[in-house]
Motif scaffolding. Structure first.
Motif, mmCIF file in Angstrom:
data_model
loop_
_atom_site.group_PDB
_atom_site.id
_atom_site.type_symbol
_atom_site.label_atom_id
_atom_site.label_comp_id
_atom_site.label_asym_id
_atom_site.label_seq_id
_atom_site.Cartn_x
_atom_site.Cartn_y
_atom_site.Cartn_z
ATOM 1 N N GLU A 284 0.875 -1.157 -0.076
ATOM 2 C CA GLU A 284 0.015 -0.163 0.120
ATOM 3 C C GLU A 284 0.901 1.376 0.000
ATOM 4 N N ALA A 285 0.520 2.029 -0.828
ATOM 5 C CA ALA A 285 1.400 3.432 -0.941
ATOM 6 C C ALA A 285 0.936 4.319 0.047
ATOM 7 N N LEU A 286 1.838 4.653 0.970
ATOM 8 C CA LEU A 286 1.591 5.450 2.132
ATOM 9 C C LEU A 286 1.938 6.811 1.770
ATOM 10 N N SER A 287 2.801 7.241 0.940
ATOM 11 C CA SER A 287 2.949 8.459 0.299
ATOM 12 C C SER A 287 3.838 8.173 -0.984
ATOM 13 N N ASP A 288 4.425 9.052 -1.683
ATOM 14 C CA ASP A 288 5.245 8.954 -2.793
ATOM 15 C C ASP A 288 6.591 8.137 -2.674
ATOM 16 N N THR A 289 6.941 8.176 -1.268
ATOM 17 C CA THR A 289 8.300 7.643 -1.017
ATOM 18 C C THR A 289 8.086 6.469 0.185
ATOM 19 N N LYS A 290 6.808 6.228 0.508
ATOM 20 C CA LYS A 290 6.827 5.182 1.582
ATOM 21 C C LYS A 290 5.741 4.040 1.221
ATOM 22 N N THR A 291 6.055 3.062 1.572
ATOM 23 C CA THR A 291 5.081 1.821 1.400
ATOM 24 C C THR A 291 4.996 0.837 2.537
ATOM 25 N N LYS A 292 3.794 0.508 2.685
ATOM 26 C CA LYS A 292 3.453 -0.470 3.738
ATOM 27 C C LYS A 292 3.491 -1.983 3.056
ATOM 28 N N TYR A 293 4.107 -2.814 3.618
ATOM 29 C CA TYR A 293 4.349 -4.140 3.125
ATOM 30 C C TYR A 293 3.399 -5.115 4.315
#
Length: 147
Positions: free
Chosen positions: A90-99
């Motif tokens: 899931e994209a949390l922001s343009d530079t952060k992803t939840k796995y």
């Protein structure tokens, strides 16, 4: 036995997804990984089978769904265990992803594995989370090298 682990990765979702689906990188985040051998089907597609070889075990992977970066799901068969793994990013922001990784063990075969499951059920979750942490470190390191 079913459990879910999640971790945030400081890299964009598409970047994380590309690293996740490339078997060349497994050796960098899965301890003891030796090789992934394609057995049948179209590589990376539904119903594709591969043999994953580690120092202490071999697994047969059958892909159930591969719609990355949104979802990946596969069946893993070993002589002592059978489980599915569902991964979502899931994209949390343009530079952060939840796995997010959801694991469900559907079979334990053999006396020893059944004893381990009863005495130390948390060891399975700890192993998954360790590999997720390794993957996070790998992704963030590789991303920072390039940006």
């Amino acid at each position: 036995m079913k459990f879910t682990c999640a971790i945030d990765i400081n890299a964009p979702i598409n970047y994380v997804s590309e690293l996740f689906k490339n078997p060349e990188y497994l050796k960098y985040h899965q301890d003891g990984f030796i090789s992934k051998e394609h057995l049948s089907g179209t590589v990376g597609s539904k119903a594709a089978k591969s043999k994953l070889t580690y120092k202490r075990l071999e697994l047969i992977e059958t892909i159930i769904t591969n719609n990355l970066p949104d979802e990946f799901m596969a069946l893993y068969e070993h002589k002592h265990t059978t489980n599915t793994m569902k991964v979502n990013f899931e994209a949390l922001s343009d530079t952060k992803t939840k796995y997010i990784s959801e694991i469900e063990y559907t079979a334990f075969n053999g006396f020893l594995i059944n004893v381990l499951v009863k005495l130390f059920p948390s060891m399975f979750k700890k192993q998954v989370y360790k590999w997720m942490q390794n993957f996070k470190t790998f992704c963030e390191s590789k991303y920072s090298e390039q940006h």
